[in-house]
Design a protein around this motif. Structure first.
Motif, PDB file in Angstrom:
ATOM      1  N   GLN A  62       0.810  -1.296  -0.099  1.00  0.00           N
ATOM      2  CA  GLN A  62       0.005  -0.145   0.113  1.00  0.00           C
ATOM      3  C   GLN A  62       0.778   1.330  -0.011  1.00  0.00           C
ATOM      4  O   GLN A  62       0.299   2.338  -0.414  1.00  0.00           O
ATOM      5  CB  GLN A  62      -1.027   0.061   1.155  1.00  0.00           C
ATOM      6  N   TYR A  63       2.347   0.946   0.295  1.00  0.00           N
ATOM      7  CA  TYR A  63       3.104   2.340   0.474  1.00  0.00           C
ATOM      8  C   TYR A  63       3.897   2.390  -0.808  1.00  0.00           C
ATOM      9  O   TYR A  63       4.805   3.175  -1.039  1.00  0.00           O
ATOM     10  CB  TYR A  63       4.016   2.248   1.707  1.00  0.00           C
ATOM     11  N   ALA A  96       5.789  11.438  -4.367  1.00  0.00           N
ATOM     12  CA  ALA A  96       4.315  11.342  -4.469  1.00  0.00           C
ATOM     13  C   ALA A  96       3.720  12.396  -5.178  1.00  0.00           C
ATOM     14  O   ALA A  96       3.914  13.714  -4.638  1.00  0.00           O
ATOM     15  CB  ALA A  96       3.908  10.946  -3.069  1.00  0.00           C
ATOM     16  N   ASN A 127       1.637   8.336  -8.797  1.00  0.00           N
ATOM     17  CA  ASN A 127       0.189   8.341  -7.940  1.00  0.00           C
ATOM     18  C   ASN A 127       0.372   7.499  -6.876  1.00  0.00           C
ATOM     19  O   ASN A 127      -0.950   7.169  -6.225  1.00  0.00           O
ATOM     20  CB  ASN A 127      -0.723   7.640  -8.820  1.00  0.00           C
ATOM     21  N   GLY A 128       1.573   6.933  -6.344  1.00  0.00           N
ATOM     22  CA  GLY A 128       1.762   6.339  -5.163  1.00  0.00           C
ATOM     23  C   GLY A 128       2.154   7.242  -3.883  1.00  0.00           C
ATOM     24  O   GLY A 128       2.035   8.422  -3.826  1.00  0.00           O
ATOM     25  N   ARG A 129       2.446   6.556  -2.787  1.00  0.00           N
ATOM     26  CA  ARG A 129       2.653   7.175  -1.592  1.00  0.00           C
ATOM     27  C   ARG A 129       4.272   7.190  -1.356  1.00  0.00           C
ATOM     28  O   ARG A 129       4.674   7.908  -0.084  1.00  0.00           O
ATOM     29  CB  ARG A 129       1.858   6.411  -0.323  1.00  0.00           C
ATOM     30  N   THR A 130       5.009   6.462  -1.953  1.00  0.00           N
ATOM     31  CA  THR A 130       6.628   6.759  -1.923  1.00  0.00           C
ATOM     32  C   THR A 130       7.204   6.922  -3.128  1.00  0.00           C
ATOM     33  O   THR A 130       6.698   6.884  -4.208  1.00  0.00           O
ATOM     34  CB  THR A 130       6.943   5.401  -1.284  1.00  0.00           C
TER      35      THR A 130
END
Length: 365
Positions: free
Chosen positions: A261-262, A321, A293-296
């Motif tokens: 998810q990260y 991000a 479009n991710g979180r990292t």
């Protein structure tokens, strides 16, 4: 007596030198004196085209081309050649007898300025006439020297470190002699085995190449060329070249399970790009937007091209991000017309769902 002998010797040397110079002055040579036509069917005429060149220092006249029998016809493109000029002689055999054949023709010529004929130039065509000929062009569409093959490009795709994938090339001996198929210039990460070791005329076989991925150090695209030879020690030529590409994927186990998810998430504005005549206009360059479009952070560790003729620039290799950048492509359209493989870009990233991204480049005509 000694003086007379020396004078005689000098005259002989002078005569020899004059004859030798005259020989060099009017010389006709063939690029190939012998051409193997391979197999043909009974009553199916076969031909061989020889390229001749005036390598002397005087204009040459070809007076006659004499075939050794009436079963062979002759077609001469021109009779007079300036210095450095070339012409073609085509021999056509009617194939009215089964089995091996060897047909010869002699080229009778002289220089324009002299009447003395030179030693004739001899040309030979050979091959095998079979009771029934099989058309292998669909099964073995690529001619590689005296071998026919079903592939002329090899690609090891989606390889993980430690994998040992194999690729197979099916081959056919289309000549009239026994062959010993082999692969030349193998890199350390490839091995090849030919079956059978000796390939009889008209028989099929295969070459299996095995990739030892543990010997490849860099992730992404690794390219090389090997050469399919019909005999040990054959010369390396562009005609028997086999381009090989390997795509080694990175290890992304750190994003397995709940950690996924990260992970970074790459998004492209276009899945493919177009160059050439696009909507009636000549397009030599194009671009797309690449976004995370991710979180990292998204890392593009490698960006490579499967073919020559492309120039690629990427604004940034690391995108935080929500960040985005441009990927620009400029194409050499003339060079892209000559490449064997389809033009593509390869990117290696740390996005677990897009660790390998291939962007096709469509060349519009």
């Amino acid at each position: 007596m000694l003086k007379v002998a020396l004078v005689a010797s000098a005259l002989q040397c002078s005569l020899f030198s004059t004859q030798f110079s005259a020989c060099l002055a009017q010389r006709l040579t063939a690029v190939k004196n012998i051409i193997d036509c391979g197999h043909t069917g009974y009553l199916v005429p076969t031909s061989a085209t020889f390229e001749l060149k005036n390598t002397g220092t005087k204009r040459i006249i070809i007076e006659d081309v004499k075939a050794d029998c009436g079963c062979t016809k002759v077609d001469l493109s021109k009779k007079e050649l300036n210095v450095g000029e070339t012409c073609n002689v085509k021999l056509i055999y009617d194939a009215r007898m089964l089995g091996h054949f060897q047909k010869q023709a002699s080229i009778v010529y002289r220089s324009v300025s002299g009447n003395e004929r030179q030693v004739p130039l001899y040309l030979t065509m050979k091959g095998v006439v079979l009771a029934e000929i099989v058309d292998y062009s669909g099964t073995y569409p690529f001619t590689m020297g005296e071998l026919l093959a079903d592939k002329n490009v090899l690609e090891f795709d989606d390889v993980n470190r430690g994998d040992t994938p194999q690729l197979e090339i099916n081959i056919l001996n289309n000549s009239g002699k026994t062959m010993v198929p082999n692969i030349q210039h193998l890199p350390s990460y490839l091995t090849a085995v030919s079956t059978p070791e000796q390939l009889m005329p008209g028989h099929a076989g295969k070459v299996v190449l095995t990739l030892e991925s543990k010997h490849i150090h860099d992730f992404g695209l690794t390219q090389t060329s090997v050469f399919l030879a019909s005999h040990l020690g054959d010369k390396v030529t562009p005609e028997n070249e086999l381009p090989i590409s390997v795509v080694l994927l990175p290890d992304l186990k750190s994003f397995e399970g709940t950690n996924k998810q990260y992970a970074p998430r790459m998004e492209l504005s276009e899945s493919s790009l177009e160059l050439g005549m696009v909507n009636g206009k000549l397009r030599k360059k194009t671009e797309l937007i690449l976004k995370n479009n991710g979180r990292t952070a998204l890392n593009i560790s490698s960006i490579q091209m499967f073919t020559s003729g492309l120039q690629v620039t990427l604004g940034k290799r690391t995108l935080e991000a929500g960040e985005q950048t441009k990927l620009k492509v400029v194409g050499d359209l003339e060079q892209l017309k000559t490449v064997r493989t389809k033009p593509r870009l390869l990117m290696i990233t740390n996005d677990p769902d897009h660790s390998k991204v291939v962007i096709p480049i469509n060349i519009k005509k």
